[in-house]
Write a protein that holds these residues in place. Structure first.
Motif, PDB file in Angstrom:
ATOM      1  N   VAL A   1       4.769   7.290   1.750  1.00  0.00           N
ATOM      2  CA  VAL A   1       5.146   6.144   2.574  1.00  0.00           C
ATOM      3  C   VAL A   1       4.542   4.887   1.974  1.00  0.00           C
ATOM      4  O   VAL A   1       3.331   4.826   1.721  1.00  0.00           O
ATOM      5  CB  VAL A   1       4.677   6.329   4.021  1.00  0.00           C
ATOM      6  N   THR A   2       5.373   3.909   1.728  1.00  0.00           N
ATOM      7  CA  THR A   2       4.933   2.621   1.203  1.00  0.00           C
ATOM      8  C   THR A   2       4.983   1.594   2.321  1.00  0.00           C
ATOM      9  O   THR A   2       5.993   1.468   3.036  1.00  0.00           O
ATOM     10  CB  THR A   2       5.836   2.164   0.044  1.00  0.00           C
ATOM     11  N   VAL A   3       3.881   0.849   2.493  1.00  0.00           N
ATOM     12  CA  VAL A   3       3.779  -0.170   3.527  1.00  0.00           C
ATOM     13  C   VAL A   3       3.696  -1.539   2.852  1.00  0.00           C
ATOM     14  O   VAL A   3       2.840  -1.759   2.002  1.00  0.00           O
ATOM     15  CB  VAL A   3       2.547   0.064   4.425  1.00  0.00           C
TER      16      VAL A   3
ATOM     17  N   ALA B   1       7.837  -9.189   3.630  1.00  0.00           N
ATOM     18  CA  ALA B   1       8.306  -7.893   3.129  1.00  0.00           C
ATOM     19  C   ALA B   1       9.822  -7.911   2.972  1.00  0.00           C
ATOM     20  O   ALA B   1      10.555  -8.484   3.791  1.00  0.00           O
ATOM     21  CB  ALA B   1       7.889  -6.783   4.082  1.00  0.00           C
TER      22      ALA B   1
ATOM     23  N   GLU C   1       3.503  -5.694   3.626  1.00  0.00           N
ATOM     24  CA  GLU C   1       3.205  -6.689   4.649  1.00  0.00           C
ATOM     25  C   GLU C   1       3.264  -8.081   4.032  1.00  0.00           C
ATOM     26  O   GLU C   1       2.938  -8.272   2.856  1.00  0.00           O
ATOM     27  CB  GLU C   1       1.833  -6.442   5.253  1.00  0.00           C
TER      28      GLU C   1
ATOM     29  N   LYS D   1       6.553  -6.884   8.472  1.00  0.00           N
ATOM     30  CA  LYS D   1       5.977  -5.617   8.015  1.00  0.00           C
ATOM     31  C   LYS D   1       7.095  -4.613   7.807  1.00  0.00           C
ATOM     32  O   LYS D   1       8.018  -4.512   8.626  1.00  0.00           O
ATOM     33  CB  LYS D   1       4.976  -5.086   9.038  1.00  0.00           C
TER      34      LYS D   1
ATOM     35  N   GLU E   1       0.844  -1.180   0.000  1.00  0.00           N
ATOM     36  CA  GLU E   1       0.000   0.000   0.000  1.00  0.00           C
ATOM     37  C   GLU E   1       0.886   1.239   0.000  1.00  0.00           C
ATOM     38  O   GLU E   1       1.905   1.281   0.668  1.00  0.00           O
ATOM     39  CB  GLU E   1      -0.903   0.028   1.236  1.00  0.00           C
ATOM     40  N   GLY E   2       0.490   2.279  -0.707  1.00  0.00           N
ATOM     41  CA  GLY E   2       1.266   3.501  -0.718  1.00  0.00           C
ATOM     42  C   GLY E   2       1.044   4.285  -1.986  1.00  0.00           C
ATOM     43  O   GLY E   2       0.231   3.921  -2.838  1.00  0.00           O
TER      44      GLY E   2
ATOM     45  N   ASP F   1       9.693   5.275   3.659  1.00  0.00           N
ATOM     46  CA  ASP F   1       9.381   6.652   3.275  1.00  0.00           C
ATOM     47  C   ASP F   1      10.293   7.052   2.125  1.00  0.00           C
ATOM     48  O   ASP F   1      11.512   7.212   2.302  1.00  0.00           O
ATOM     49  CB  ASP F   1       9.579   7.583   4.468  1.00  0.00           C
TER      50      ASP F   1
ATOM     51  N   GLU G   1       7.822  -0.499   6.478  1.00  0.00           N
ATOM     52  CA  GLU G   1       7.359   0.828   6.068  1.00  0.00           C
ATOM     53  C   GLU G   1       8.559   1.600   5.521  1.00  0.00           C
ATOM     54  O   GLU G   1       9.596   1.705   6.190  1.00  0.00           O
ATOM     55  CB  GLU G   1       6.756   1.585   7.246  1.00  0.00           C
TER      56      GLU G   1
ATOM     57  N   LYS H   1      11.281   1.372   8.406  1.00  0.00           N
ATOM     58  CA  LYS H   1      10.949   0.782   9.702  1.00  0.00           C
ATOM     59  C   LYS H   1      10.450  -0.626   9.471  1.00  0.00           C
ATOM     60  O   LYS H   1       9.533  -0.844   8.673  1.00  0.00           O
ATOM     61  CB  LYS H   1       9.892   1.613  10.408  1.00  0.00           C
TER      62      LYS H   1
END
Length: 803
Positions: free
Chosen positions: A82-84, A89, A86, A102, A76-77, A106, A104, A113
Motif C-alpha cells: 500500500v502506497t500512501v 496527491a 499526502e 490524501k 510512503e510505502g 494498493d 492510498e 482511497k
C-alpha cells in the motif's frame, strides 16, 4: 515492474518531499506531452508526462497493462504493498485522474482511497467531493457527497452518494441533475432540475433514468413521475416522450402523451394518444422504415365517437418509395415504385383537425400509385391517380379527373446529327390515360358522362445555335390526340386531332462596364424575341380533362401554348418581345440588379379557349415588368407588375422585400394585389429584441446569440379589402442558456366566417426534454427563414476537459 521517472525540477525547499512513481504495467516509450496542472496549487511536484497512446480508446487487454502514475508532496510505502501519498496527491491511469489531499493505493488489488478535496476525472466527466473509493482496473467504486459535471451532455448535478458500476455507468442516490451550469463559489440553484431518489446514467446506451423523479422549474415542482428517462445524446431510444398540452377553439383543451418505439436502427414508431375536452380521445401514430431499396412512413389516426360530430373520425397517410429489381423478368435498368395515399373519414376533417399533418391539411387529397423506368434514351411510366375532395358548402370546387390508369412511353435523343448537321435534340412522347369522375367526388351527371380514354403522341425536334453574343433556337412540334368517349359528346363517341406548332426563340447579349453610385458593374442588355405559330383547329367539342390556364408571367409569355395540358392546343400566332438588363458585380459575379419587361403581340385572334371563356381578340397583351435588387447581401427587393396599356391600370402587382442583416435576424414583407379580386399584405419576422438599441451579439455555435436573449417571431397575413387579419402566427422566444421558453398565438382561417385559434406554450430544457404544446413545426412552416435556436454541433471531445 516497469517504472518511468522524469524530474523536471528539484524540491524548492527541504520541507517538500517530491516523488513520482509508476506502478504496475509495462514501459511505453513514446514522445510525451505535459499535463495541464494548474500553477499555484501548493504542489511542487513535477509535471507528469503521459504518452498520447494512453489517451486513446485502448482494447481491454491493453488497458490492463497500462501503468499507474502517482505523485505528491510525501510518499510512503513499499513495492507490492500500500502506497500512501499526502499533499497534492495525484493518481493517473489511462483515462482516469484522481486528486486529493490524501491518497492510498494498493498495488496488489488496484484499490484506491482518496480523502479531502477529492476530484476524479473519468473520460472528461468530473466528480468532486470529500471521499472516494474506486478500483482503477474495474472502475467500480463509490463517491460520498459528490458534485459532478458531464461535458458530453452539458449536465451538472450532485448526490448523497454515487456508485460507479462500470467504466461508463453510474448510479446516483438522492441526486439532482440539470444542464444549468454551476457558479463557482455559490450554492447551486439552477433554473430547472430533476430531483430523484436514484438517477442512473448509462453512457453506453446514452440514456439516463430517474426513479421517484420530480421536475422543478424556478424552484416549483410541476411534473412528477415514478420513473423517468431522458437522453444523454441525440441517439434514438424507446420511451415516453414529454406530454404536450394545448388549447384551441375547435377542440378545447388537448393533452397528448406520446410514446416512442425505437424498433431497430431502420424502423421506429411513435404513438400519439390525445385527449380533447370537447371531442374525446384521438388515437394516432406514425411508423417509419428505411431499407436499402425502399423507404416510407405510415400515419394514422382514429377517434371513436367524436362528441362534436357524433361520428367516428379517422385519417391515414402512406408514403412509400422503392427500387424494384426486375432483372429476373428480363427488364434491365432501375424500376421505381411510389405510393402516396391519403384518406380521411369526412369532408369536415381538415377543418376540425387543422394540424393533423401536412399531408392532410389540403382539401384535395391525392392518392397515387406509380411505376417509372428509364434506360438510355427510353423511359416509361404507369400509374393510377385519384383524389378525395373535401367540399365546403360555402366554397365548393371541382376536383381533377381521376386517371385510372395513365401509361406513358418516351424516347429522347440529344446532340444528334441530322442531314450532316450535329446538335439536334429530338423526342417522341406517348401516353394513354383513362379519365373518369367518381360519384364520391360529387361530380355532375354531365361530368360523369364525359369520362373516356385519351391517347396522344407528341414529336419534337429543336436545335440551338449560340455564341457569346447571340443565340437562335427553332423548334417544331407535332401533337396528335385520339379520344374515345363513354357517352356521346356532340353526337359522336370518338374524336381525333393533329396539330403542328412551330416556334423560334432568339436573343442578343450585350455587355459594357458601368458605374452607378460610385460602384463598378458589368451591365448587360439582353433583348429577346419569341415567335410561335399554331394553326386553328376547332376543339370546342373535345372534353377538358387536364387543361387549365397558365399563370400570366414572364415564363408563360415565352411558351407556345397559353394553356397547360393536352386537351386544348391554342392557335397562338404571336410574337413576344422582351428585354432584360442586369448589373453584375465584376469581382464576385453576383447579380445585383435585374430589370425586365415583356409583351406579346397577337398576329391573329386566338379562338381556342377553355369552355365558358371568350376568344382572345386583343392583339396586344398586358405588359409585364419585373425587377430584383440586391444592392447589399443583407436585403433584397422583388417587384412584378402586370400592366394593362388600354385601361392604363395595374392588373396584378406583387412587391416583396427581405432584410437579413445577421444570424437570427430576418424580416420579410410582401404585398400582393389582383384588381377586383384580392389585396393582401404578408409580414414575417424573427428578431432578437436585445439588439434593439444595443450592439449586436456574436452568435454562439449551437446556442443562437447566447443566454439571456428574447426573440420576437411571427407571420401576419392581412386582407386589405376585408380590413382584418386572415392568418396569424406570433409570439416570443426566450433563451436562458439551459432552457428555452416559447409562447405563440396562432389563428388559422378555416372559412369566411370561422377560424381556429390556439395558444402554444412550451418549455424546452436543453439536453433533457420539452414540455408543453409544440410550436416548432408551426414556426418552421409559417415564418420565412425561421431558424431554430438550438442547432446540432459536434459533441465536445473528452480531452477538452482533460486533467
Amino acid at each position: 515492474m516497469g517504472a518511468i521517472f522524469e524530474l523536471t525540477q528539484l524540491a524548492r525547499s527541504l520541507q517538500g518531499v517530491l516523488a513520482v512513481l509508476a506502478l504496475g504495467g509495462a514501459y511505453v516509450p513514446a514522445a510525451v506531452a505535459q499535463s495541464n496542472d494548474e500553477p499555484g496549487n501548493g504542489s511542487s511536484a513535477v509535471r507528469l508526462q503521459t504518452s498520447p497512446l494512453l489517451q486513446e480508446n485502448l482494447p481491454p487487454e491493453a488497458k490492463e497493462q497500462t501503468p499507474t502514475f502517482v505523485s505528491g508532496d510525501q510518499l510512503e510505502g513499499k513495492t507490492d504493498g500500500v502506497t500512501v501519498i499526502e499533499g497534492s496527491a495525484e493518481l493517473r491511469r489511462h483515462d482516469t485522474v484522481i486528486r486529493a489531499d490524501k491518497l492510498e493505493f494498493d498495488q496488489r488489488t488496484s484499490d484506491a482511497k482518496a480523502t479531502g478535496n477529492v476530484l476524479i476525472n473519468r473520460n472528461g466527466d468530473r466528480f468532486e467531493g470529500p471521499e472516494l473509493q474506486i478500483n482503477t482496473q474495474t472502475k467500480e467504486g463509490y463517491f460520498d457527497r459528490p458534485s459532478f459535471s458531464l461535458p458530453r451532455t452539458d449536465g451538472f448535478g450532485d448526490a448523497k452518494r454515487v456508485d460507479f458500476l462500470a467504466d461508463d455507468k453510474l448510479l446516483a442516490h438522492e441526486a439532482r441533475y440539470s444542464t444549468c451550469p454551476r457558479t463557482p463559489g455559490l450554492s447551486w440553484a439552477p433554473d430547472w432540475l430533476v430531483r430523484a431518489s436514484k438517477i442512473e446514467l448509462d453512457n453506453v446506451e446514452e440514456v439516463g433514468t430517474a426513479t421517484g423523479a420530480v421536475l422543478e422549474f424556478k424552484g416549483v415542482p410541476f411534473l412528477a413521475a415514478p420513473y423517468l428517462s431522458f437522453p444523454l445524446s441525440d441517439k434514438r431510444k424507446s420511451g415516453a416522450l414529454p406530454p404536450s398540452l394545448g388549447t384551441d377553439t375547435q377542440s378545447g383543451v388537448q393533452v397528448t402523451t406520446p410514446y416512442y418505439l425505437n424498433l431497430a436502427p431502420n424502423y421506429d414508431a411513435t404513438l400519439y394518444p390525445t385527449v380533447m375536452s370537447k371531442r374525446g380521445v384521438d388515437l394516432a401514430g406514425e411508423f417509419r422504415y428505411l431499407q436499402p431499396t425502399y423507404a416510407g412512413q405510415v400515419r394514422a389516426a382514429y377517434m371513436p365517437s367524436d362528441r362534436l360530430r357524433d361520428d367516428d373520425r379517422w385519417a391515414y397517410s402512406v408514403r412509400h418509395a422503392q427500387q424494384l429489381l426486375m432483372e429476373p423478368l428480363g427488364i434491365s435498368g432501375p424500376v421505381s415504385f411510389r405510393a402516396n395515399l391519403n384518406r380521411v373519414s369526412d369532408s369536415n376533417y381538415w377543418r376540425d383537425f387543422p394540424r393533423t399533418g401536412t399531408s392532410l391539411l389540403s382539401r384535395l387529397l391525392p392518392n397515387d400509385l406509380s411505376l417509372g423506368w428509364s434506360r438510355g434514351p427510353w423511359s416509361a411510366s404507369a400509374g393510377a391517380y385519384t383524389w378525395q375532395a373535401l367540399q365546403d358548402i360555402d366554397a365548393t370546387f371541382t376536383p381533377p379527373y381521376d386517371r385510372l390508369p395513365s401509361v406513358g412511353l418516351a424516347y429522347k435523343k440529344s446532340n444528334e446529327t441530322i442531314a450532316g448537321l450535329s446538335g439536334w435534340d429530338w423526342s417522341i412522347q406517348s401516353n394513354f390515360t383513362r379519365f373518369q369522375r367518381s360519384i364520391r367526388a360529387r361530380a355532375t351527371a354531365e361530368e360523369i358522362k364525359s369520362s373516356g380514354d385519351r391517347a396522344l403522341a407528341v414529336a419534337e425536334i429543336t436545335r440551338r445555335w449560340q455564341t457569346p453574343g447571340w443565340y437562335i433556337q427553332p423548334k417544331a412540334r407535332l401533337h396528335a390526340t385520339s379520344y374515345q368517349f363513354d357517352s356521346e359528346i356532340g353526337g359522336r363517341t370518338s374524336a381525333n386531332r393533329v396539330l403542328p406548332t412551330f416556334s423560334l426563340d432568339n436573343g442578343l447579349i450585350f455587355e459594357r462596364p458601368a458605374s452607378f453610385f460610385g460602384r463598378s458593374f458589368i451591365q448587360t442588355l439582353e433583348p429577346r424575341a419569341f415567335f410561335t405559330w399554331t394553326p386553328y383547329r376547332d376543339q370546342s367539342d373535345l372534353p377538358v380533362y387536364d387543361t387549365a390556364a397558365r399563370n400570366f408571367n414572364l415564363s408563360s409569355l415565352f411558351t407556345e401554348n397559353t394553356l397547360g395540358g393536352n386537351d386544348r392546343i391554342t392557335d397562338t400566332r404571336a410574337i413576344t418581345l422582351g428585354v432584360n438588363t442586369r448589373l453584375i458585380d465584376p469581382d464576385k459575379g453576383a447579380e445585383i440588379v435585374r430589370l425586365g419587361v415583356a409583351q406579346r403581340y397577337m398576329l391573329e385572334d386566338e379562338n381556342v379557349t377553355l369552355p365558358g371563356r371568350e376568344p382572345v381578340t386583343e392583339r396586344i397583351s398586358d405588359m409585364l415588368f419585373g425587377a430584383r435588387i440586391q444592392w447589399h447581401p443583407s436585403w433584397s427587393t422583388d417587384l412584378n407588375v402586370q400592366y394593362n396599356p388600354k385601361s392604363r391600370d395595374a392588373v396584378r402587382t406583387t412587391l416583396g422585400g427581405r432584410y437579413n442583416p445577421g444570424p437570427f435576424k430576418t424580416l420579410s414583407v410582401a404585398y400582393r394585389q389582383t384588381k377586383g379580386s384580392s389585396e393582401q399584405v404578408d409580414l414575417g419576422w424573427q428578431w432578437p429584441l436585445s439588439s434593439l438599441g444595443s450592439p449586436d451579439r456574436e452568435p454562439v455555435p449551437g446556442r443562437a446569440l447566447g443566454p439571456g436573449q428574447w426573440y420576437s417571431v411571427g407571420r401576419i397575413n392581412y386582407s386589405v379589402p376585408d380590413k382584418k387579419v386572415v392568418d396569424l402566427v406570433a409570439g416570443f422566444e426566450y433563451d436562458a442558456g439551459c432552457w428555452l421558453g416559447r409562447v405563440v398565438l396562432e389563428r388559422l382561417q378555416l372559412s369566411r366566417s370561422t377560424s381556429n385559434q390556439r395558444i402554444l406554450f412550451q418549455l424546452e430544457f436543453t439536453g433533457f426534454s420539452r414540455i408543453g404544446a409544440s410550436s416548432l413545426q408551426t414556426l418552421q412552416e409559417q415564418v420565412p427563414r425561421y431558424k431554430y435556436l438550438r442547432e446540432e454541433i459536434d459533441p465536445p471531445s473528452r480531452f477538452q476537459n482533460y486533467d
